[in-house]
Write a protein that holds these residues in place. Structure first.
Motif, mmCIF file in Angstrom:
data_model
loop_
_atom_site.group_PDB
_atom_site.id
_atom_site.type_symbol
_atom_site.label_atom_id
_atom_site.label_comp_id
_atom_site.label_asym_id
_atom_site.label_seq_id
_atom_site.Cartn_x
_atom_site.Cartn_y
_atom_site.Cartn_z
ATOM 1 N N ILE A 1 0.830 -1.205 0.000
ATOM 2 C CA ILE A 1 0.000 0.000 0.000
ATOM 3 C C ILE A 1 0.869 1.262 0.000
ATOM 4 C CG2 ILE A 1 -1.601 1.357 1.427
ATOM 5 C CD1 ILE A 1 -3.018 -1.309 2.081
ATOM 6 N N CYS A 2 1.898 1.264 0.831
ATOM 7 C CA CYS A 2 2.757 2.458 0.925
ATOM 8 C C CYS A 2 3.425 2.782 -0.408
ATOM 9 C CB CYS A 2 3.816 2.271 2.011
ATOM 10 S SG CYS A 2 3.114 2.483 3.644
ATOM 11 N N LYS A 3 3.845 1.738 -1.119
ATOM 12 C CA LYS A 3 4.478 1.964 -2.425
ATOM 13 C C LYS A 3 3.523 2.710 -3.348
ATOM 14 C CE LYS A 3 7.479 -2.057 -2.791
ATOM 15 N NZ LYS A 3 7.420 -3.436 -3.283
ATOM 16 N N GLU A 4 2.229 2.400 -3.231
ATOM 17 C CA GLU A 4 1.262 2.971 -4.165
ATOM 18 C C GLU A 4 0.724 4.327 -3.701
ATOM 19 O OE1 GLU A 4 -0.099 -1.371 -5.851
ATOM 20 O OE2 GLU A 4 -1.582 -0.198 -4.784
ATOM 21 N N GLU A 5 0.713 4.533 -2.385
ATOM 22 C CA GLU A 5 0.115 5.753 -1.828
ATOM 23 C C GLU A 5 0.872 7.019 -2.204
ATOM 24 O OE1 GLU A 5 -2.507 6.694 -0.077
ATOM 25 O OE2 GLU A 5 -3.393 4.783 0.499
ATOM 26 N N SER A 6 2.159 6.862 -2.415
ATOM 27 C CA SER A 6 2.973 8.041 -2.636
ATOM 28 C C SER A 6 2.486 8.797 -3.883
ATOM 29 C CB SER A 6 4.429 7.603 -2.741
ATOM 30 O OG SER A 6 5.150 8.530 -3.459
ATOM 31 N N PHE A 7 2.062 8.056 -4.902
ATOM 32 C CA PHE A 7 1.498 8.696 -6.096
ATOM 33 C C PHE A 7 0.209 9.461 -5.733
ATOM 34 C CE2 PHE A 7 -2.131 6.477 -8.378
ATOM 35 C CZ PHE A 7 -2.544 7.547 -9.164
ATOM 36 N N HIS A 8 -0.576 8.903 -4.823
ATOM 37 C CA HIS A 8 -1.832 9.552 -4.446
ATOM 38 C C HIS A 8 -1.572 10.940 -3.870
ATOM 39 C CE1 HIS A 8 -3.974 5.415 -3.864
ATOM 40 N NE2 HIS A 8 -3.350 5.531 -5.018
ATOM 41 N N GLN A 9 -0.594 10.996 -2.983
ATOM 42 C CA GLN A 9 -0.322 12.278 -2.342
ATOM 43 C C GLN A 9 0.260 13.275 -3.329
ATOM 44 O OE1 GLN A 9 2.574 12.533 0.792
ATOM 45 N NE2 GLN A 9 1.498 14.214 1.771
ATOM 46 N N ARG A 10 1.151 12.787 -4.173
ATOM 47 C CA ARG A 10 1.787 13.683 -5.143
ATOM 48 C C ARG A 10 0.780 14.232 -6.158
ATOM 49 N NH1 ARG A 10 7.647 13.133 -5.371
ATOM 50 N NH2 ARG A 10 7.592 13.725 -7.554
ATOM 51 N N GLN A 11 -0.153 13.374 -6.597
ATOM 52 C CA GLN A 11 -1.145 13.893 -7.563
ATOM 53 C C GLN A 11 -2.043 14.934 -6.882
ATOM 54 O OE1 GLN A 11 -4.768 13.095 -8.364
ATOM 55 N NE2 GLN A 11 -4.943 12.476 -6.227
ATOM 56 N N GLY A 12 -2.328 14.740 -5.591
ATOM 57 C CA GLY A 12 -3.139 15.714 -4.855
ATOM 58 C C GLY A 12 -2.420 17.050 -4.735
ATOM 59 N N TYR A 13 -1.143 16.953 -4.375
ATOM 60 C CA TYR A 13 -0.358 18.184 -4.206
ATOM 61 C C TYR A 13 -0.249 18.920 -5.543
ATOM 62 C CZ TYR A 13 3.105 21.360 -2.258
ATOM 63 O OH TYR A 13 3.753 22.477 -1.816
ATOM 64 N N GLU A 14 -0.099 18.166 -6.605
ATOM 65 C CA GLU A 14 0.016 18.799 -7.921
ATOM 66 C C GLU A 14 -1.264 19.557 -8.289
ATOM 67 O OE1 GLU A 14 1.906 17.107 -11.984
ATOM 68 O OE2 GLU A 14 -0.276 17.010 -11.853
ATOM 69 N N ILE A 15 -2.406 19.006 -7.918
ATOM 70 C CA ILE A 15 -3.679 19.714 -8.156
ATOM 71 C C ILE A 15 -3.675 21.037 -7.378
ATOM 72 C CG2 ILE A 15 -6.186 19.664 -7.720
ATOM 73 C CD1 ILE A 15 -6.083 16.623 -8.258
ATOM 74 N N MET A 16 -3.249 20.971 -6.116
ATOM 75 C CA MET A 16 -3.196 22.178 -5.280
ATOM 76 C C MET A 16 -2.225 23.201 -5.873
ATOM 77 S SD MET A 16 -5.371 21.752 -2.918
ATOM 78 C CE MET A 16 -5.177 22.718 -1.431
ATOM 79 N N LEU A 17 -1.099 22.699 -6.369
ATOM 80 C CA LEU A 17 -0.074 23.571 -6.942
ATOM 81 C C LEU A 17 -0.623 24.302 -8.173
ATOM 82 C CD1 LEU A 17 2.928 24.126 -6.293
ATOM 83 C CD2 LEU A 17 3.532 22.381 -7.969
ATOM 84 N N THR A 18 -1.298 23.556 -9.034
ATOM 85 C CA THR A 18 -1.862 24.153 -10.248
ATOM 86 C C THR A 18 -2.892 25.222 -9.882
ATOM 87 O OG1 THR A 18 -1.571 22.016 -11.297
ATOM 88 C CG2 THR A 18 -2.948 23.603 -12.463
ATOM 89 N N LEU A 19 -3.772 24.877 -8.938
ATOM 90 C CA LEU A 19 -4.808 25.845 -8.550
ATOM 91 C C LEU A 19 -4.196 27.083 -7.898
ATOM 92 C CD1 LEU A 19 -7.568 23.466 -7.130
ATOM 93 C CD2 LEU A 19 -7.643 24.738 -9.283
ATOM 94 N N SER A 20 -3.200 26.864 -7.026
ATOM 95 C CA SER A 20 -2.672 28.013 -6.280
ATOM 96 C C SER A 20 -1.814 28.917 -7.161
ATOM 97 C CB SER A 20 -1.916 27.549 -5.033
ATOM 98 O OG SER A 20 -0.845 26.740 -5.395
ATOM 99 N N LYS A 21 -1.431 28.415 -8.344
ATOM 100 C CA LYS A 21 -0.716 29.272 -9.293
ATOM 101 C C LYS A 21 -1.643 29.805 -10.370
ATOM 102 C CE LYS A 21 3.963 27.483 -8.989
ATOM 103 N NZ LYS A 21 4.885 26.491 -9.551
#
Lengths: 94, 317
Positions: free
Chosen positions: B156-176
């Motif tokens: 699960i941990c191996k796969e979760e890291s993508f989940h968090q990164r895709q979430g952060y990327e959405i936030m990054l796009t919106l905040s810019k």
């Protein structure tokens, strides 16, 4: 309460040249579905090139409480390891 | 009998103390078994219910890229639920029972999923904060004492890291992005921040299970330790986004080497855990509908498999 589909144990070969390795279990109605489900559950990121599925009910496991007796015969046979033999440092390629 | 159990229990504890894993067929105290069934199944239920708030956004994702990544994330969550259900089943509970516990509302799942995901920015905040908080807990659990649970966690941990990164990327796009997009990102952070902190559970002094769980290495860090770790690592991430964490008391404490933060609304926590969250009713309703509507498929597949088997037996005889 619904009846469960049978349980299957899943073994995956991660790349050719390596052994199939147990990676978990899942429920499926038959072997074909077990392979398809195993593909979706255990190889979403190219973790495998081959899948084995075995009905869990077909697996016979050793009894952990009898592990002492079962594995005892190997305990005192250190001479089966290369380091048991005391050889001079000058000896090469052995 | 009691003496015998005491001896087994002492052996069991020393095995855990020496860092060995407990496996499915090993002797274990009944309470260890029950605690694990409860914890692993709650974890599995959380993955399954966790698919719902995000599932709602798949058809409304703003681009094809966002749509396929969200779809992949939700599919992973289904997979994580399955790894965990299998781990729970090694302890002697059936999948049917586990499903029944979830669908009837008797079992708990992570309260965070009883909050609504009302804007697209929530997909960003959920990935960043909710998955981020879950990862802290899950990384710890890769070293938990029960073998099948620990191994499921590694995957699960191996796969979760993508989940968090895709979430952060959405936030990054919106905040810019535009002012409206930035406001949307800030609003999502405002709503998800406190519930994310609540995900670590009650304060240590009020956590009833902690002591035993630590002794059995079901837990290796306390709720407050993990919560602090989460705050410390998330504050700089928010700064990078140019967003403000909705906590006026949040402040770096050089002496402690940690951020100080404000009080959690524990009344809200208790209310949501008790099933009175904004979406508690809806989540369970959706889950039951999906389960009931799929019943004929499960039954038909089994009937087909049995018929095929009979046929091949007949041909062989």
């Amino acid at each position: 309460m619904n009846k469960d589909w049978p349980l299957w144990e899943v073994f995956i070969r991660s790349k050719s040249g390596l052994d199939h390795r147990h990676c978990g279990s899942l429920h499926a109605a038959d072997a074909k579905m077990a392979i398809e489900n195993a593909r979706d559950v255990y190889t979403r990121r190219q973790e495998g090139v081959s899948i084995w599925v075995v009905p869990s009910s077909q697996i016979t496991a050793s009894d952990p409480e009898a592990s002492g007796e079962l594995f005892e015969p190997a305990l005192d046979k250190v001479y089966r390891h290369p380091t048991f033999y005391d050889l001079p440092d000058a000896l090469k390629h052995m | 009998m009691e003496l015998y159990n005491e001896k087994l229990e002492a052996e069991f504890q020393s095995k855990i103390d020496s860092g060995q894993n407990i496996e499915a067929k090993d002797w274990m105290p009944e309470k260890y078994r029950k605690t694990h069934i409860r914890q692993i199944s709650q974890h599995a239920h959380s993955e399954i219910i966790g698919m719902l708030p995000e599932g709602n956004w798949i058809t409304r994702a703003p681009s094809l890229k966002r749509k396929i990544t969200l779809l992949a994330k939700v599919q992973d969550e289904g997979g994580h639920g399955l790894y965990l259900y299998s781990a729970a089943e090694t302890l002697g509970i059936s999948r049917a029972e586990l499903n029944e516990q979830l669908n009837s509302g008797r079992a708990k799942y992570s309260s965070i999923f009883n909050y609504p995901a009302v804007t697209w920015a929530d997909m960003g905040a959920v990935g960043w904060l909710v998955d981020g908080a879950a990862i802290m807990n899950q990384v710890m659990l890769t070293r938990t004492s029960y073998g099948p649970y620990a191994r499921a966690m590694v995957r699960i941990c191996k796969e979760e890291s993508f989940h968090q990164r895709q979430g952060y990327e959405i936030m990054l796009t919106l905040s810019k992005g535009t002012e409206v997009q930035k406001r949307m990102a800030q609003d999502a952070l405002n709503r998800w921040w406190w519930p994310s902190l609540m995900m670590f559970g009650p304060r240590d002094e009020e956590s009833v299970h902690t002591e035993q769980a630590m002794k059995w290495k079901i837990k290796l860090k306390s709720n407050d330790e993990l919560r602090q770790q989460f705050v410390d690592q998330t504050v700089p991430q928010a700064e990078l986004l140019g967003l403000t964490i909705p906590d006026p008391k949040l402040k770096w404490n050089a002496e402690r080497g940690h951020y100080d933060f404000g009080d959690i609304d524990w009344e809200e926590f208790k209310r949501v855990v008790a099933g009175k969250g904004p979406c508690s009713y809806e989540r369970l309703k959706t889950r039951n509908e999906a389960w009931d509507k799929g019943a004929w498929v499960r039954e038909a597949a089994m009937a087909f498999a049995e018929k095929q088997q009979e046929k091949s037996l007949k041909e062989a005889s």
